[in-house]
Enzyme design. Structure first.
Site, mmCIF file in Angstrom:
data_model
loop_
_atom_site.group_PDB
_atom_site.id
_atom_site.type_symbol
_atom_site.label_atom_id
_atom_site.label_comp_id
_atom_site.label_asym_id
_atom_site.label_seq_id
_atom_site.Cartn_x
_atom_site.Cartn_y
_atom_site.Cartn_z
ATOM 1 N N TYR A 166 0.835 -1.210 0.000
ATOM 2 C CA TYR A 166 0.000 0.000 0.000
ATOM 3 C C TYR A 166 0.870 1.261 0.000
ATOM 4 C CZ TYR A 166 -4.788 -1.775 0.820
ATOM 5 O OH TYR A 166 -6.034 -2.329 0.699
ATOM 6 N N SER A 167 1.645 1.431 1.087
ATOM 7 C CA SER A 167 2.366 2.690 1.295
ATOM 8 C C SER A 167 3.437 2.912 0.237
ATOM 9 C CB SER A 167 3.042 2.686 2.662
ATOM 10 O OG SER A 167 2.077 2.621 3.669
ATOM 11 N N GLU B 111 -8.768 -3.802 9.109
ATOM 12 C CA GLU B 111 -7.475 -3.734 9.774
ATOM 13 C C GLU B 111 -7.603 -3.005 11.103
ATOM 14 O OE1 GLU B 111 -4.612 -1.487 7.573
ATOM 15 O OE2 GLU B 111 -2.953 -2.057 8.872
#
Lengths: 379, 397
Positions: free
Chosen positions: B128-129, B244
Site C-alpha cells: 500500500y504505502s 485492519e
C-alpha cells in the site's frame, strides 16, 4: 453478552425524553430555578403520576416497573441532557437503594410514597471535616430509650430545602474515623431541632447546611444494623456514583453536540470554524471521551451487584474516567465557544458548571484512583 | 443488558483454554520467554496447528472456512490466546487480503487463494504505502499499464511488513493517471517471485528487520489477478482498512501486557519497597488500566450492542486511536519499570550462541519494544488521519 436495552428500557427512555423536551427547555428551567423555591413541583408530580417514572427502579410488588440500576442510569442520563435538578438521585437512587437493601417494614411504608411522588429525600452524609471519607463523622446518634438523639452538622445537602425526609449518617459508637459504629437513619425532615441554612448551588440546584440540635428520632428510623451501617452506606454511595456518571454522560453529550453546532455556525476568516482541523481534532477527542464515559457507566452499572471489592474497583474506575472526561469535554466546550462560552446567556456554560460539580461529587478522580489502587494494585 | 457469559460460552472458553494448553508448542514458548526474535517457521507453526483444528479464521464466513463463532466466542478466543501469550498470527492473508478476496474476488480467485491462505501455504505482504504518500494513500504513484492480457507494473512501495518472507503481495496501483486521485486505482495480487521485484530491508529503531522497501521494475502481472473492477481498487482498500483497524485495538494483548508490567513492578525494587508501592508509578499504572477498561467496554459495545454484526464502521477509528495510544503507554511504562536494564542491547540467541543475555529476562525487549511500538499511532492510517475520519464520517464536520 448483550449490550442492548430491553423494550421496557427503550420505552422508559423515549417517554422521559419526550416529556422533558416538552417541559424542560433551557429557558423554562432558567425561569423556575430563579424562583424563591428554585423548582417547579408540578414536574416531580408529573414524573411520578403521569409517567410512573419514579417507580422505574422499584419492584412490581411495590408498584414499580421492576427495574434497577440500569433504569436509574437511563433516567439520570436523560436528566443530565436537560440539566434536570429534580431530586431523583437522593430520593430514588440513594434512599430507594437503601430501602431496597434493608427491606422489611421501612421499605413497605416508604417505597410507595417515593413512587407516588409524595416523598422527597435528601441525603445528609457529608461533614465539613470529612471530605470524601464516609466514616469520618462527628454527627452522633445517642441511644435514648427506644429512640435516639441526633446532634451534628451536615454540609452541602443537595435538595434539602425541598425534602420531606432526610437520610442521615451518624455515629452510634466508636471514634471519629472508625469504620465501626456508623449508622444510617431515615427521618422526617420537619422534626423539632433540625435547623437549615438554605442556599443555591453553582449548578442551579438548592442545598442546605443542616444542624441537628438534640433531635429526638424514633428507633425505627434506623436502617440496617446499628453501628454496622458502613457497608450499606458504601453500597448506596457506589450506586449513586454510577448514577451521576450516567448523568455526566448526558451532560457531556450535550456539551459536545452544542460545540459541534456552534462551530458550524460561527465564522472566522471567512469560513465556519468547524473547518479548522485543530478544532475538528479537539471535537473528535471530546467525542471519544463521551463514548468512553458511556462505556464506563455501563460497565459500572452492570458491576454494582458484585462482591464489595470488585464493585468498588469498578465504580472507582468508572468515576475516575468519567471525571477526567467531564473535565476535558467541559473545558474544551468553553474554549471552543470563545468569549460567548463564559457568559450566563448560553446553555453551554451551565452544562459546564454541572459537569464540573459532577467531577467532585462522591469523590474526585484522584480520590477514586486512590481507592482503585488500594484494591487492585496492592503492593 | 448483561456481561455474563452464557453456559455455552463458558464451555467454549474451557475448550479453548484446554486446547491451547495441550497444543501450544513448548519450544515456541521457550523462545518467547527468552525474548528472541521470531522466524517465519515460528509464526507458521502455531498457524498450522490452528488450521488443522479448523480455528484459523474465526472472522471468515463459514462457507469460506470460517468457524461460525458468535462475536462473543470470537471475543473469548482473542482473550484466551492473549492470556496464554500465543504468538500473533500474521494478519496479511487472514485479516486483510482474505476478506477482500471472498468479498470482491472472482470464483477462480476465491478457489485458488483462500484455501492457501487458510493452510498457511502462502505468506502475504501488503503493498500500500509509498515513499512520499504516507497516510495520504490515494496519492500513490506506482503505475500499472495494460499490455495484452497483462499489466506492466512500475514503482516503489515501502513499509512492507515481513515482505522478506512473502510469496504473494496485494498491491494498490494506479491504472488511470487522468482520473481523480481515488478513482484511478486498482487492486492487484502479485507473485513476489515475479521477475523485476526487489525487496530491500529497512531496519527500525529496535534493531528489527520487520519492514522493507519493495521495488517493482517492469513486473508482468496477469489481469486475472486484479480483484474487483479496474479503477475501483479504492473500494477494496477502504474495506480492508476498516477491517485492519478493528484488529489493532489490541485489548486482549494490552490486558496481558498490564499483567506483565505489574509483575515487573512487584519484583523491581525502589528503595526498600517494590516499585509498585511508588505512588507516581502506581498512579500511571492505575490510569492505564482504567483507560484500557474504557476501551474494552467500548469495543464490547460495538461487538454486542445494537449495531452488532453490521461490520466495522467509522467507530473503528476510535478503537484504533485509543488502542494504539494505550499500547504505547504500556511499552513506555514497561521500559520505565525495568530501570537500568533497559539499556543493554540484546538481539537474541544466534545459531550456536550460548551467552546469557544481560539483566533479567523481562528487561531484554523493553526498549526495543518501546521503540518499535511508536509505529502504532502511525500505521494503518495515522491517528491524525483517524481523527479526520471521525470528524467527517461521525461528526459530519
Amino acid at each position: 453478552m448483550d449490550f442492548t436495552y430491553t423494550e421496557t428500557q427503550d420505552m422508559i427512555r423515549d417517554t422521559l425524553s419526550r416529556f422533558l423536551a416538552d417541559t424542560y427547555d433551557f429557558e423554562t428551567r432558567q425561569k423556575f430555578i430563579a424562583t424563591d423555591t428554585g423548582r417547579d413541583p408540578a414536574i416531580w408530580t408529573a414524573l411520578a403520576q403521569e409517567l410512573g417514572m419514579l417507580g422505574a427502579a422499584f419492584a412490581e410488588g411495590h408498584g414499580g416497573l421492576g427495574g434497577g440500576a440500569l433504569e436509574n442510569a437511563i433516567v439520570m442520563e436523560e436528566l443530565g441532557k436537560v440539566l434536570g435538578i429534580e431530586p431523583y438521585l437522593p430520593t430514588v437512587v440513594i434512599a430507594g437503594g437503601a430501602l431496597k437493601a434493608v427491606g422489611g417494614a421501612q421499605a413497605e411504608a416508604m417505597i410507595p410514597e417515593i413512587i407516588a411522588g409524595n416523598a422527597i429525600v435528601a441525603f445528609a452524609y457529608a461533614e465539613p471535616q470529612g471530605r470524601y471519607d464516609l466514616a469520618n463523622l462527628k454527627t452522633t446518634a445517642k441511644k435514648d430509650g427506644a429512640g435516639y438523639v441526633l446532634s451534628g452538622h451536615k454540609s452541602v445537602v443537595y435538595a434539602a430545602p425541598w425534602a420531606s425526609h432526610l437520610l442521615v449518617t451518624a455515629r452510634t459508637g466508636g471514634g471519629q474515623r472508625d469504620k465501626d459504629g456508623v449508622s444510617l437513619f431515615l427521618i422526617d425532615a420537619k422534626l423539632p431541632g433540625i435547623v437549615r441554612r438554605d442556599y443555591p448551588t453553582v449548578d442551579g440546584s438548592r442545598a442546605s447546611e443542616i444542624y441537628f440540635e438534640n433531635v429526638a428520632i424514633p428507633g425505627d428510623a434506623l436502617l440496617g444494623a446499628e453501628g454496622g451501617g458502613l457497608p450499606l452506606i458504601e453500597q448506596i454511595v457506589d450506586e449513586a456514583t454510577v448514577a451521576v456518571c450516567a448523568e455526566a454522560t448526558g451532560v457531556m453529550q450535550k456539551l459536545h453536540e452544542g460545540t459541534l453546532e456552534y462551530t458550524q455556525q460561527r465564522k472566522q476568516f471567512g469560513v465556519p470554524i468547524a473547518k479548522f482541523q485543530v478544532l475538528q481534532h479537539r471535537m473528535v477527542d471530546m467525542f471519544m471521551e463521551v463514548e468512553q464515559a458511556r462505556s464506563m457507566t455501563i460497565m459500572g452499572t452492570l458491576k454494582l451487584d458484585l462482591p464489595a471489592n470488585e464493585r468498588m474497583a469498578a465504580v472507582s474506575a468508572c468515576k475516575a474516567k468519567v471525571a477526567r472526561g467531564a473535565n476535558f469535554v467541559g473545558q474544551n466546550a468553553i474554549q471552543t465557544h470563545g468569549g460567548i462560552g463564559i457568559t450566563q446567556e448560553l446553555a453551554i456554560g451551565h452544562y459546564f458548571k454541572r459537569a464540573t460539580m459532577i467531577e467532585g461529587q462522591f469523590g474526585s478522580a484522584d480520590h477514586h484512583l486512590g481507592r482503585y489502587e488500594r484494591i487492585v494494585l496492592a503492593d | 443488558m448483561d456481561m455474563e457469559f452464557s453456559p455455552e460460552d463458558l464451555a467454549f472458553q474451557k475448550e479453548v483454554r484446554e486446547f491451547i494448553a495441550e497444543n501450544y508448542p513448548a519450544e515456541l514458548r521457550d523462545k518467547q520467554d527468552e525474548g528472541e526474535e521470531m522466524s517465519k517457521e515460528d509464526f507458521l507453526s502455531w498457524h498450522k496447528i490452528l488450521y488443522k483444528k479448523g480455528w484459523i479464521a474465526p472472522a471468515w464466513p463459514v462457507e469460506y472456512g470460517g468457524t461460525g463463532w458468535t462475536p462473543t466466542q470470537r471475543f473469548i478466543w482473542s482473550e484466551e490466546t492473549a492470556r496464554a501469550d500465543c504468538i500473533r498470527l500474521m494478519p496479511f492473508g487472514l485479516a486483510m487480503v482474505g476478506p477482500v478476496i471472498y468479498t470482491f474476488g472472482t470464483p477462480e480467485q476465491k478457489a485458488h487463494f483462500l484455501p492457501r491462505i487458510l493452510s498457511g501455504e502462502d505468506w502475504w505482504c501488503q503493498g500500500y504505502s509509498e515513499p512520499g504518500s504516507g497516510s495520504d494513500l490515494a496519492s500513490l504513484r506506482t503505475a500499472a499499464v495494460k499490455d495484452g492480457d497483462d499489466y506492466i507494473v512500475n514503482g516503489q512501495k515501502t513499509w512492507t511488513t515481513l515482505a522478506q518472507h512473502a510469496d504473494w503481495g496485494f498491491f494498490l496501483v494506479r491504472t488511470d493517471k487522468e482520473a481523480k486521485q481515488q478513482e484511478g486505482i486498482s487492486f492487484l495480487l502479485i507473485d513476489m517471485k515475479s521477475p523485476g521485484i526487489t525487496v530491500r530491508p529497512i531496519i527500525t529503531l529496535g534493531g528489527e528487520h520487520e519492514v522493507n522497501e519493495v521495488w517493482l521494475e517492469d513486473v508482468r502481472v496477469p489481469q486475472s489477478q486484479r480483484v474487483y473492477e479496474e479503477n475501483k481498487g479504492w473500494t477494496c482498500a477502504k474495506f480492508l482498512l476498516a477491517h485492519e483497524r478493528t484488529g489493532i485495538a489490541g485489548v486482549a494483548a494490552s490486558k496481558r501486557g498490564i499483567e506483565k508490567v505489574k509483575a515487573i513492578a512487584r519484583t523491581e525494587l525502589d528503595g526498600d519497597q517494590p516499585l509498585i508501592a511508588n505512588a507516581f508509578f502506581k498512579r500511571k499504572l492505575a490510569e492505564l488500566e482504567i483507560d484500557l477498561t474504557a476501551l474494552e467496554f467500548t469495543e464490547l459495545r460495538s461487538l454486542a450492542g445494537p449495531n452488532a454484526g453490521k461490520g466495522p464502521g467509522p467507530e473503528s477509528s476510535l478503537l484504533k486511536i485509543k488502542g494504539s495510544e494505550i499500547q504505547q503507554r504500556l511499552t513506555e511504562l514497561t521500559l520505565e519499570a525495568v530501570g537500568h536494564y533497559g539499556a543493554p542491547y540484546f538481539r537474541g540467541f544466534g545459531e550456536g550462541d550460548n551467552e546469557h543475555p544481560i539483566g533479567p529476562d523481562y528487561a531484554h525487549r523493553a526498549a526495543p519494544t518501546y521503540f518499535n511500538m511508536r509505529k502504532t499511532t502511525i500505521y494503518g492510517g495515522s491517528n491524525e488521519i483517524q481523527r479526520n475520519i471521525i470528524a467527517k464520517m461521525v461528526l459530519g464536520l
